[in-house]
Design a protein around this motif. Structure first.
Motif, PDB file in Angstrom:
ATOM      1  N   ASP A  32       0.815  -1.223   0.000  1.00  7.89           N
ATOM      2  CA  ASP A  32       0.000   0.000   0.000  1.00  7.89           C
ATOM      3  C   ASP A  32       0.845   1.268   0.000  1.00  7.89           C
ATOM      4  OD1 ASP A  32      -2.490  -1.391   0.075  1.00  7.89           O
ATOM      5  OD2 ASP A  32      -2.180  -1.766   2.217  1.00  7.89           O
ATOM      6  N   HIS A  75       3.026   2.176   2.102  1.00 12.75           N
ATOM      7  CA  HIS A  75       3.387   2.637   3.436  1.00 12.75           C
ATOM      8  C   HIS A  75       4.862   2.301   3.681  1.00 12.75           C
ATOM      9  CE1 HIS A  75      -1.095   2.039   4.424  1.00 12.75           C
ATOM     10  NE2 HIS A  75      -0.870   3.323   4.220  1.00 12.75           N
ATOM     11  N   HIS A  94       6.518  14.448   7.278  1.00 13.97           N
ATOM     12  CA  HIS A  94       5.359  14.699   6.425  1.00 13.97           C
ATOM     13  C   HIS A  94       5.675  15.826   5.443  1.00 13.97           C
ATOM     14  CE1 HIS A  94       3.276  12.396   9.560  1.00 13.97           C
ATOM     15  NE2 HIS A  94       2.362  12.147   8.633  1.00 13.97           N
ATOM     16  N   ASP A 102       2.520  11.211   3.211  1.00 11.94           N
ATOM     17  CA  ASP A 102       1.350  12.086   3.189  1.00 11.94           C
ATOM     18  C   ASP A 102       0.517  11.867   4.445  1.00 11.94           C
ATOM     19  OD1 ASP A 102       0.004   9.706   2.815  1.00 11.94           O
ATOM     20  OD2 ASP A 102      -0.472  10.069   0.706  1.00 11.94           O
ATOM     21  N   GLU A 103      -0.711  12.436   4.442  1.00 15.04           N
ATOM     22  CA  GLU A 103      -1.550  12.339   5.633  1.00 15.04           C
ATOM     23  C   GLU A 103      -2.004  10.908   5.923  1.00 15.04           C
ATOM     24  OE1 GLU A 103      -3.912  13.354   1.996  1.00 15.04           O
ATOM     25  OE2 GLU A 103      -2.126  14.146   3.018  1.00 15.04           O
ATOM     26  N   GLU A 104      -1.886  10.021   4.931  1.00 17.12           N
ATOM     27  CA  GLU A 104      -2.237   8.617   5.128  1.00 17.12           C
ATOM     28  C   GLU A 104      -0.999   7.738   5.272  1.00 17.12           C
ATOM     29  OE1 GLU A 104      -4.864   7.400   2.026  1.00 17.12           O
ATOM     30  OE2 GLU A 104      -6.399   8.877   2.517  1.00 17.12           O
ATOM     31  N   ASP A 105       0.138   8.390   5.546  1.00 15.64           N
ATOM     32  CA  ASP A 105       1.413   7.708   5.798  1.00 15.64           C
ATOM     33  C   ASP A 105       1.928   6.933   4.588  1.00 15.64           C
ATOM     34  OD1 ASP A 105       1.399   8.711   8.339  1.00 15.64           O
ATOM     35  OD2 ASP A 105       0.549   6.918   9.248  1.00 15.64           O
ATOM     36  N   ARG A 106       1.566   7.365   3.386  1.00 19.94           N
ATOM     37  CA  ARG A 106       2.068   6.738   2.167  1.00 19.94           C
ATOM     38  C   ARG A 106       3.253   7.528   1.624  1.00 19.94           C
ATOM     39  NH1 ARG A 106      -3.598   6.531  -0.952  1.00 19.94           N
ATOM     40  NH2 ARG A 106      -3.306   8.724  -0.420  1.00 19.94           N
TER      41      ARG A 106
END
Length: 242
Positions: free
Chosen positions: A44, A46, A105, A129-133
């Motif tokens: 994903d 991450h 981030h 990013d904000e979704e830790d990707r």
């Protein structure tokens, strides 16, 4: 003081590995792209770890030992020694990587990233990013680019952000000169606290090497008597938050 964000200096085309990427492929990626480290991601995107040249060297530097250490000996190894032992036999990126990864981030400031690098003793940081990707990578060299800002650009920001926006002064009320990133402020201001704020804020601007205050003032408001006879500087609370 507003600082540039990591997203403005990061590299968004990131060489990365997956957990099952082979040791040789990791070495090939580092060599082909002339980089000294890369992030490891899951399916994903991450970030689950990072690999540096040091990790690969730990694998290569391990001398072959025909004697397999006994179970009792292995339990006496420190955590660091056990991790080194695992890396010494690593065949994949997942076995080779260091975890948990140190990341930043995209909307973090350059100052925050530089502080993280210094405290954690790393040369690069995966950017998430904000979704830790994974969205990018930032290196020490990227952060040092801030000191390549033209002197004229730095001067413009000092006048706009410090004198006009923060202190509410006219643009030419204080003489501002910049030479090789060193800012000099000259002139007469109304209050002593204003001179302290001007110099402190100027030092925080991205690209400023140092700020020299050659400022005088009409009113010394550094000490104000409060109820009970105690004193406190007008600018104390503001400067304490820097």
């Amino acid at each position: 003081m507003k600082h540039d964000k990591i997203g403005s200096v990061m590299t968004d085309e990131v060489v990365r590995a997956e957990y099952g990427t082979s040791f040789k492929e990791v070495a090939r990626l580092l060599a082909d792209h002339r980089i000294s480290g890369l992030p490891v991601v899951d399916e994903d995107e991450h970030v689950i770890g990072v690999i540096s040249e040091t990790d690969l060297m730990a694998r290569q530097a391990q001398a072959p030992d025909r004697r397999e250490p006994g179970r009792h000996f292995r339990t006496l190894l420190t955590g660091t020694a056990r991790r080194r032992a695992v890396k010494a036999k690593a065949r994949t990126a997942g076995q080779l990587m260091t975890e948990p990864p140190v990341t930043v981030h995209a909307d973090d400031t350059i100052v925050e990233a530089a502080r993280t690098m210094a405290e954690r003793h790393v040369e690069r940081l995966p950017v998430i990013d904000e979704e830790d990707r994974l969205v990018g990578i930032v290196t020490r060299r990227d952060l040092l680019r801030v000191f390549l800002r033209p002197d004229a650009e730095i001067r413009e920001e000092v006048v706009r952000e410090v004198l006009v926006r923060t202190l509410g002064l006219a643009p030419h009320s204080v003489a501002v000169s910049v030479t090789e990133g060193v800012v000099t402020l000259e002139g007469r201001m109304e209050r002593r606290s204003d001179t302290e704020i001007a110099v402190s804020m100027t030092r925080q601007i991205d690209g400023v090497v140092d700020a020299v205050g050659k400022l005088t003032y009409r009113l010394d408001d550094s000490r104000i008597r409060l109820d009970g006879g105690t004193t406190r500087g007008v600018a104390d609370d503001w400067l304490r938050g820097l």
